[in-house]
Design an enzyme around this catalytic site. Structure first.
Site, mmCIF file in Angstrom:
data_model
loop_
_atom_site.group_PDB
_atom_site.id
_atom_site.type_symbol
_atom_site.label_atom_id
_atom_site.label_comp_id
_atom_site.label_asym_id
_atom_site.label_seq_id
_atom_site.Cartn_x
_atom_site.Cartn_y
_atom_site.Cartn_z
ATOM 1 N N TYR A 164 45.086 50.220 45.201
ATOM 2 C CA TYR A 164 44.462 49.416 44.316
ATOM 3 C C TYR A 164 45.609 49.156 43.240
ATOM 4 C CZ TYR A 164 40.771 47.030 41.444
ATOM 5 O OH TYR A 164 40.195 46.104 40.768
ATOM 6 N N LYS A 168 47.433 45.451 42.241
ATOM 7 C CA LYS A 168 47.226 44.656 40.996
ATOM 8 C C LYS A 168 48.641 44.647 40.290
ATOM 9 C CE LYS A 168 42.803 44.006 41.803
ATOM 10 N NZ LYS A 168 42.301 42.712 41.904
HETATM 11 P P1 NAP Z 1 32.728 42.545 43.956
HETATM 12 O O1 NAP Z 1 31.429 42.375 43.158
HETATM 13 O O2 NAP Z 1 32.839 43.521 44.935
HETATM 14 O O3 NAP Z 1 32.785 41.156 44.905
HETATM 15 C C1 NAP Z 1 33.768 40.941 45.427
HETATM 16 C C2 NAP Z 1 33.728 39.580 46.039
HETATM 17 O O4 NAP Z 1 34.946 39.262 47.074
HETATM 18 C C3 NAP Z 1 32.750 39.029 46.998
HETATM 19 O O5 NAP Z 1 32.336 37.727 46.792
HETATM 20 C C4 NAP Z 1 33.250 39.454 48.316
HETATM 21 O O6 NAP Z 1 32.695 38.458 49.215
HETATM 22 C C5 NAP Z 1 34.791 39.001 48.209
HETATM 23 N N1 NAP Z 1 35.727 39.282 49.142
HETATM 24 C C6 NAP Z 1 35.782 40.745 49.146
HETATM 25 N N2 NAP Z 1 36.842 40.721 50.105
HETATM 26 C C7 NAP Z 1 37.135 39.541 50.739
HETATM 27 C C8 NAP Z 1 37.915 38.975 51.675
HETATM 28 N N3 NAP Z 1 38.972 39.746 52.420
HETATM 29 N N4 NAP Z 1 38.094 37.499 51.547
HETATM 30 C C9 NAP Z 1 37.454 36.946 50.808
HETATM 31 N N5 NAP Z 1 36.420 37.410 49.907
HETATM 32 C C10 NAP Z 1 36.565 38.593 49.883
HETATM 33 O O7 NAP Z 1 33.900 42.566 42.921
HETATM 34 P P2 NAP Z 1 34.144 42.450 41.330
HETATM 35 O O8 NAP Z 1 33.877 43.836 40.781
HETATM 36 O O9 NAP Z 1 33.442 41.353 40.995
HETATM 37 O O10 NAP Z 1 35.681 42.150 41.290
HETATM 38 C C11 NAP Z 1 36.234 40.980 41.396
HETATM 39 C C12 NAP Z 1 37.713 41.030 40.967
HETATM 40 O O11 NAP Z 1 38.083 41.414 39.941
HETATM 41 C C13 NAP Z 1 38.547 41.988 42.191
HETATM 42 O O12 NAP Z 1 39.597 41.221 42.290
HETATM 43 C C14 NAP Z 1 38.684 43.177 41.290
HETATM 44 O O13 NAP Z 1 39.757 43.777 41.960
HETATM 45 C C15 NAP Z 1 38.815 42.831 40.225
HETATM 46 N N6 NAP Z 1 38.312 43.764 38.803
HETATM 47 C C16 NAP Z 1 37.178 44.202 38.917
HETATM 48 C C17 NAP Z 1 36.902 44.991 37.834
HETATM 49 C C18 NAP Z 1 35.375 45.909 37.647
HETATM 50 O O14 NAP Z 1 35.175 46.668 36.913
HETATM 51 N N7 NAP Z 1 34.573 45.223 38.499
HETATM 52 C C19 NAP Z 1 37.961 45.611 37.070
HETATM 53 C C20 NAP Z 1 39.148 44.935 37.102
HETATM 54 C C21 NAP Z 1 39.415 44.128 38.250
HETATM 55 P P3 NAP Z 1 31.206 39.237 50.153
HETATM 56 O O15 NAP Z 1 30.164 39.274 49.217
HETATM 57 O O16 NAP Z 1 30.995 38.194 51.209
HETATM 58 O O17 NAP Z 1 31.630 40.570 50.577
#
Ligand code: NAP
Length: 256
Positions: A164, A168
């Site tokens: 991961y 990033k």
């Molecule tokens: P999340 O709640 O798990 O949601 C992930 C989203 O991405 C969902 O809409 C999912 O669709 C979609 N997705 C996953 N795999 C995909 C693929 N192969 N093709 C197209 N769409 C895909 O994630 P989140 O926590 O909101 O995170 C969003 C972003 O922020 C990510 O890039 C994550 O790495 C980054 N981020 C998150 C955090 C945190 O603490 N949450 C921190 C730093 C960075 P489905 O619902 O259909 O599966």
């Protein structure tokens, strides 16, 4: 695969944003923030139809046009076909938010090649696929906004997240390269680096781990998806016209 194209009825004076991962978590909050800011939204999601349809209703309630597209961004052909379907449906895209992301956390010794590749393929290659597919349109219209969802672990690394963190960190390199390449065409490309944000992704973490992070974060709490979305919406706005190649941490002070 992308659905068959059908022209969407919409107010053509509104700009169009394509948000990958736009159906849940930070992506959903971003879709809603952009809808409030005057964008119509193409939501890309991987497989959760119910979450995607719920998100479309919420966006429409903001007075914006919206449509969901099921597409695995890691698949080059699907990504290309979906971008074409979005352009056919909505017209030119002004903002791309690369939010789709997955984790497959485990310690190095246990991390398989598949764990490593799957995360790189979605988080990094997926963003590359979308940027490349939209770059011609951005250049043609002499403007646009790209915002990539990186992470603080791309800056600092993290135990159990070699895949991961590498994805990033790669996204940050991609952001800066695209920023340089497209700056002369009026296109900005920036990244945000969230810390720990309350979403389904972090809901998987054990309570003990979350408590340990909370203790370490100067603001003593996790962030919300809306707090990330506001910064993404700023980078997608006209107000950020002279900001490019930047990485903005949204982490309550964790990595300063
Ligand atoms: P999340 O709640 O798990 O949601 C992930 C989203 O991405 C969902 O809409 C999912 O669709 C979609 N997705 C996953 N795999 C995909 C693929 N192969 N093709 C197209 N769409 C895909 O994630 P989140 O926590 O909101 O995170 C969003 C972003 O922020 C990510 O890039 C994550 O790495 C980054 N981020 C998150 C955090 C945190 O603490 N949450 C921190 C730093 C960075 P489905 O619902 O259909 O599966």
């Amino acid at each position: 695969m992308a659905e068959a194209a059908s022209l969407i009825e919409r107010d053509r004076s509104r700009r169009v944003a394509l948000v990958t991962g736009g159906s849940r978590g930070i992506g959903r909050a971003t879709s809603l923030a952009l809808a409030k800011a005057g964008y119509d939204i193409a939501v890309i999601y991987a497989g959760n139809d119910e979450a995607a349809q719920e998100c479309i209703s919420l966006i429409e309630a903001e007075g914006a046009a919206a449509k969901a597209y099921k597409c695995n961004v890691a698949d080059e052909d699907e990504a290309k076909a979906t971008v074409k379907a979005v352009q056919d449906d909505f017209g030119p895209v002004w903002a791309l938010v690369n939010d789709a992301g997955i984790t497959r956390d485990t310690l190095l010794a246990r991390m398989t090649d598949d764990d490593f590749s799957a995360v790189l393929d979605v988080n990094l290659k997926g963003a590359f696929h979308m940027i490349r597919a939209l770059s011609r349109g951005f250049v043609r219209q002499k403007g646009g906004r790209i915002v990539n969802l990186a992470s603080v672990v791309g800056l600092s690394g993290n135990i159990g997240q070699a895949n991961y963190a590498a994805s990033k960190a790669g996204l940050i390199g991609l952001t800066k390269s695209v920023a340089k390449e497209l700056a002369g065409r009026g296109v900005t490309c920036n990244a945000v680096a969230p810390g720990f944000i309350e979403t389904d992704m972090t809901a998987k973490l054990p309570e003990k781990t979350v408590a340990a992070y909370e203790a370490e974060i100067p603001m003593k709490r996790l962030g919300t998806a809306e707090e990330v979305a506001q910064v993404v919406a700023f980078l997608a706005s006209d107000a950020a016209s002279y900001v490019t190649g930047e990485v903005i941490r949204i982490d309550g002070g964790l990595c300063m």
